[in-house]
Motif scaffolding. Sequence first.
Motif, PDB file in Angstrom:
ATOM      1  N   LEU A 110       0.855  -1.266   0.031  1.00  0.00           N
ATOM      2  CA  LEU A 110      -0.015  -0.049  -0.026  1.00  0.00           C
ATOM      3  C   LEU A 110       0.964   1.387   0.096  1.00  0.00           C
ATOM      4  CD1 LEU A 110      -2.652   1.269   0.209  1.00  0.00           C
ATOM      5  CD2 LEU A 110      -2.650   1.334   2.587  1.00  0.00           C
ATOM      6  N   LEU A 111       1.779   1.204   0.784  1.00  0.00           N
ATOM      7  CA  LEU A 111       2.809   2.433   0.867  1.00  0.00           C
ATOM      8  C   LEU A 111       3.392   2.695  -0.387  1.00  0.00           C
ATOM      9  CD1 LEU A 111       3.963   4.545   2.810  1.00  0.00           C
ATOM     10  CD2 LEU A 111       5.803   2.971   3.051  1.00  0.00           C
ATOM     11  N   GLU A 112       4.009   1.679  -0.984  1.00  0.00           N
ATOM     12  CA  GLU A 112       4.736   1.878  -2.154  1.00  0.00           C
ATOM     13  C   GLU A 112       3.665   2.298  -3.338  1.00  0.00           C
ATOM     14  OE1 GLU A 112       8.004   1.525  -2.714  1.00  0.00           O
ATOM     15  OE2 GLU A 112       8.151   1.406  -0.825  1.00  0.00           O
ATOM     16  N   PHE A 113       2.392   1.699  -3.164  1.00  0.00           N
ATOM     17  CA  PHE A 113       1.548   2.088  -4.496  1.00  0.00           C
ATOM     18  C   PHE A 113       1.108   3.669  -4.228  1.00  0.00           C
ATOM     19  CE2 PHE A 113      -0.267  -2.454  -4.780  1.00  0.00           C
ATOM     20  CZ  PHE A 113       0.969  -2.869  -5.380  1.00  0.00           C
ATOM     21  N   ARG A 115       2.828   5.906  -3.051  1.00  0.00           N
ATOM     22  CA  ARG A 115       3.818   6.973  -3.089  1.00  0.00           C
ATOM     23  C   ARG A 115       4.191   7.464  -4.620  1.00  0.00           C
ATOM     24  NH1 ARG A 115       9.583   4.462  -0.160  1.00  0.00           N
ATOM     25  NH2 ARG A 115       9.970   6.644  -0.441  1.00  0.00           N
ATOM     26  N   LEU A 116       3.014   6.857  -5.386  1.00  0.00           N
ATOM     27  CA  LEU A 116       3.017   7.204  -6.776  1.00  0.00           C
ATOM     28  C   LEU A 116       2.476   8.505  -7.010  1.00  0.00           C
ATOM     29  CD1 LEU A 116       1.745   3.946  -8.664  1.00  0.00           C
ATOM     30  CD2 LEU A 116       4.397   4.949  -8.874  1.00  0.00           C
ATOM     31  N   HIS A 117       1.543   8.993  -5.904  1.00  0.00           N
ATOM     32  CA  HIS A 117       0.746  10.267  -6.020  1.00  0.00           C
ATOM     33  C   HIS A 117       1.759  11.236  -5.751  1.00  0.00           C
ATOM     34  CE1 HIS A 117      -2.608  12.781  -5.494  1.00  0.00           C
ATOM     35  NE2 HIS A 117      -3.339  11.902  -5.851  1.00  0.00           N
ATOM     36  N   PRO A 118       1.631  12.365  -6.644  1.00  0.00           N
ATOM     37  CA  PRO A 118       2.436  13.497  -6.412  1.00  0.00           C
ATOM     38  C   PRO A 118       2.011  14.423  -5.077  1.00  0.00           C
ATOM     39  CG  PRO A 118       0.923  13.894  -8.198  1.00  0.00           C
ATOM     40  CD  PRO A 118       0.776  12.430  -7.754  1.00  0.00           C
ATOM     41  N   ASP A 119       0.982  14.131  -4.719  1.00  0.00           N
ATOM     42  CA  ASP A 119       0.630  14.714  -3.456  1.00  0.00           C
ATOM     43  C   ASP A 119       0.780  13.996  -2.406  1.00  0.00           C
ATOM     44  OD1 ASP A 119       0.079  17.212  -4.796  1.00  0.00           O
ATOM     45  OD2 ASP A 119      -2.073  16.654  -5.103  1.00  0.00           O
ATOM     46  N   ILE A 120       1.587  12.911  -2.249  1.00  0.00           N
ATOM     47  CA  ILE A 120       1.771  12.315  -1.248  1.00  0.00           C
ATOM     48  C   ILE A 120       3.306  12.099  -0.973  1.00  0.00           C
ATOM     49  CG2 ILE A 120       1.974  10.007   0.035  1.00  0.00           C
ATOM     50  CD1 ILE A 120      -0.963   9.489  -1.071  1.00  0.00           C
ATOM     51  N   ARG A 121       3.695  12.455   0.211  1.00  0.00           N
ATOM     52  CA  ARG A 121       5.261  12.337   0.824  1.00  0.00           C
ATOM     53  C   ARG A 121       5.357  11.323   1.893  1.00  0.00           C
ATOM     54  NH1 ARG A 121       9.196  12.895  -1.544  1.00  0.00           N
ATOM     55  NH2 ARG A 121      10.172  14.209  -0.541  1.00  0.00           N
ATOM     56  N   ALA A 122       5.911  10.281   1.816  1.00  0.00           N
ATOM     57  CA  ALA A 122       5.594   9.275   2.586  1.00  0.00           C
ATOM     58  C   ALA A 122       7.080   8.569   3.108  1.00  0.00           C
ATOM     59  CB  ALA A 122       4.864   7.809   2.154  1.00  0.00           C
ATOM     60  N   VAL A 154       1.806  14.101   4.284  1.00  0.00           N
ATOM     61  CA  VAL A 154       2.861  13.382   4.814  1.00  0.00           C
ATOM     62  C   VAL A 154       2.415  12.227   5.680  1.00  0.00           C
ATOM     63  CG1 VAL A 154       4.846  13.614   6.306  1.00  0.00           C
ATOM     64  CG2 VAL A 154       4.170  15.632   5.091  1.00  0.00           C
ATOM     65  N   MET A 155       3.171  11.202   5.544  1.00  0.00           N
ATOM     66  CA  MET A 155       2.751   9.899   5.803  1.00  0.00           C
ATOM     67  C   MET A 155       3.863   9.024   6.311  1.00  0.00           C
ATOM     68  SD  MET A 155       0.467   8.184   2.835  1.00  0.00           S
ATOM     69  CE  MET A 155      -0.304   7.287   4.140  1.00  0.00           C
ATOM     70  N   GLU A 156       3.515   7.964   7.148  1.00  0.00           N
ATOM     71  CA  GLU A 156       4.502   6.909   7.630  1.00  0.00           C
ATOM     72  C   GLU A 156       3.701   5.852   7.837  1.00  0.00           C
ATOM     73  OE1 GLU A 156       5.175   5.151  10.681  1.00  0.00           O
ATOM     74  OE2 GLU A 156       5.048   6.825  12.196  1.00  0.00           O
ATOM     75  N   ILE A 277      -5.413   9.753  -8.892  1.00  0.00           N
ATOM     76  CA  ILE A 277      -4.291   9.648 -10.209  1.00  0.00           C
ATOM     77  C   ILE A 277      -4.051   8.361 -10.262  1.00  0.00           C
ATOM     78  CG2 ILE A 277      -2.044  10.456 -10.530  1.00  0.00           C
ATOM     79  CD1 ILE A 277      -2.653  13.238  -9.278  1.00  0.00           C
ATOM     80  N   ILE A 278      -3.783   7.538  -9.024  1.00  0.00           N
ATOM     81  CA  ILE A 278      -3.278   6.210  -9.334  1.00  0.00           C
ATOM     82  C   ILE A 278      -4.444   5.369  -9.735  1.00  0.00           C
ATOM     83  CG2 ILE A 278      -2.104   4.241  -7.898  1.00  0.00           C
ATOM     84  CD1 ILE A 278      -1.305   6.380  -5.977  1.00  0.00           C
ATOM     85  N   THR A 279      -4.443   4.778 -10.706  1.00  0.00           N
ATOM     86  CA  THR A 279      -5.502   3.802 -11.532  1.00  0.00           C
ATOM     87  C   THR A 279      -4.893   2.620 -11.859  1.00  0.00           C
ATOM     88  OG1 THR A 279      -4.994   4.938 -13.812  1.00  0.00           O
ATOM     89  CG2 THR A 279      -6.555   6.109 -12.102  1.00  0.00           C
ATOM     90  N   ASP A 280      -5.977   1.832 -12.488  1.00  0.00           N
ATOM     91  CA  ASP A 280      -5.170   0.561 -13.030  1.00  0.00           C
ATOM     92  C   ASP A 280      -4.278   0.350 -14.038  1.00  0.00           C
ATOM     93  OD1 ASP A 280      -6.778   1.651 -15.079  1.00  0.00           O
ATOM     94  OD2 ASP A 280      -8.415  -0.006 -15.188  1.00  0.00           O
ATOM     95  N   LYS A 281      -4.018   1.845 -14.824  1.00  0.00           N
ATOM     96  CA  LYS A 281      -3.160   1.739 -15.701  1.00  0.00           C
ATOM     97  C   LYS A 281      -1.592   1.555 -14.993  1.00  0.00           C
ATOM     98  CE  LYS A 281      -2.463   6.856 -15.715  1.00  0.00           C
ATOM     99  NZ  LYS A 281      -2.700   7.951 -16.348  1.00  0.00           N
ATOM    100  N   HIS A 282      -1.539   1.651 -13.805  1.00  0.00           N
ATOM    101  CA  HIS A 282      -0.165   1.591 -12.970  1.00  0.00           C
ATOM    102  C   HIS A 282      -0.081   0.241 -12.594  1.00  0.00           C
ATOM    103  CE1 HIS A 282      -1.136   6.011 -12.271  1.00  0.00           C
ATOM    104  NE2 HIS A 282       0.095   6.086 -12.624  1.00  0.00           N
TER     105      HIS A 282
END
Length: 347
Positions: A110-113, A115-122, A154-156, A277-282
């Motif tokens: 979940l975390l790795e997925f 982190r694809l989002h530009p508005d998430i800093r993990a 921001v998340m961890e 932004i993260i969809t099935d194309k990823h």
Amino acid sequence: MATFTNAPLDLRRLLQKLVIMFSFSIICVSILYFLLGCCESDLVDVSQNSPPRLPLGWYNKTVLREILPAPEYVADDSVDGNSSGKDWTATRRLPDALIIGVKKGGTRALLEFLRLHPDIRALGSEPHFFDRHYMRGLGWYRSMMPKALNGQIVMEKTPRYFVTPETPVRIHAMSRDIKLIVVVRDPITRAISDYTQIISKTPDIPSFESLTFKNRSTGQIDSLWSPLYIGLYARHLERWLAYFPLSQIHFVHGERLISDPAGELGRVQDFLGLQRIITDKHFYFNKTKGFPCLKKPEGSSKPHCLGKTKGRTHPKINPEVIQKLREFYQPHNLKFYQMAGMDFGWQ
């Protein structure tokens, strides 16, 4: 005769006036030049001590914040007609969201997925602040966080938070509005996965079957054995609901994270208030590992899958022991469904 005599005198006085006026003009010009020189010097000093102001229309914002280590740049939003008025100076701050559990539920995926989002800093590693390092203080915890722009989340993730009794009150003391994410999967499958990881490090431990029971002859389950204790989701959730409303807790269906990662990620993005932004194309499904992997990330020529420690082959467990565990977990699962407002369908 008198007129002729006074003519040189008048001419002399005129010349004196001209000299005085010329001298006065030179003084004025010198003063003006001096003042302008000081102002220019001050302007140069200010520009040297301030971050460069960059027009947003000339670069890609996402790329800029990745390649320039903030706060070494300040972007001038006024140049961009589509600006949202964000502060483009990156800083370290306490997290807005936490992945609090559960171990072997799919938290790393979940975390790795996300982190694809530009508005998430993990944060990539697990800081274990609220369960192991709380005495280091919030200053230390903040220093561990990645730099983020205003508007980014921001998340961890530290899966042990969910089962540690002290963590809900500690997190509540930091932020009453924080968003909490829990990845859950069938507690029996999760326990076997947990045991698989344990034997990879300590292969000489007893079998799963023998550790499952306090007394094999009586069939009494050892609910305090860590792989089984973690799966008592309702018991752990009660502690969290004493401090946070259910609306601030989002449950990720661990099995669906494998079968439909885009769907689960869509719901998480909704929960965090982010654009989908993260969809099935990823994603693509890796048959060898048995779980989804990321397609070629931008700037890479290879797909990205989780490491070798993920997707290990589970040992075969005695079916009678599995049945005993189903009977043991059934009431706990039903209570958890009711508390979470979701039926996860575990048999």
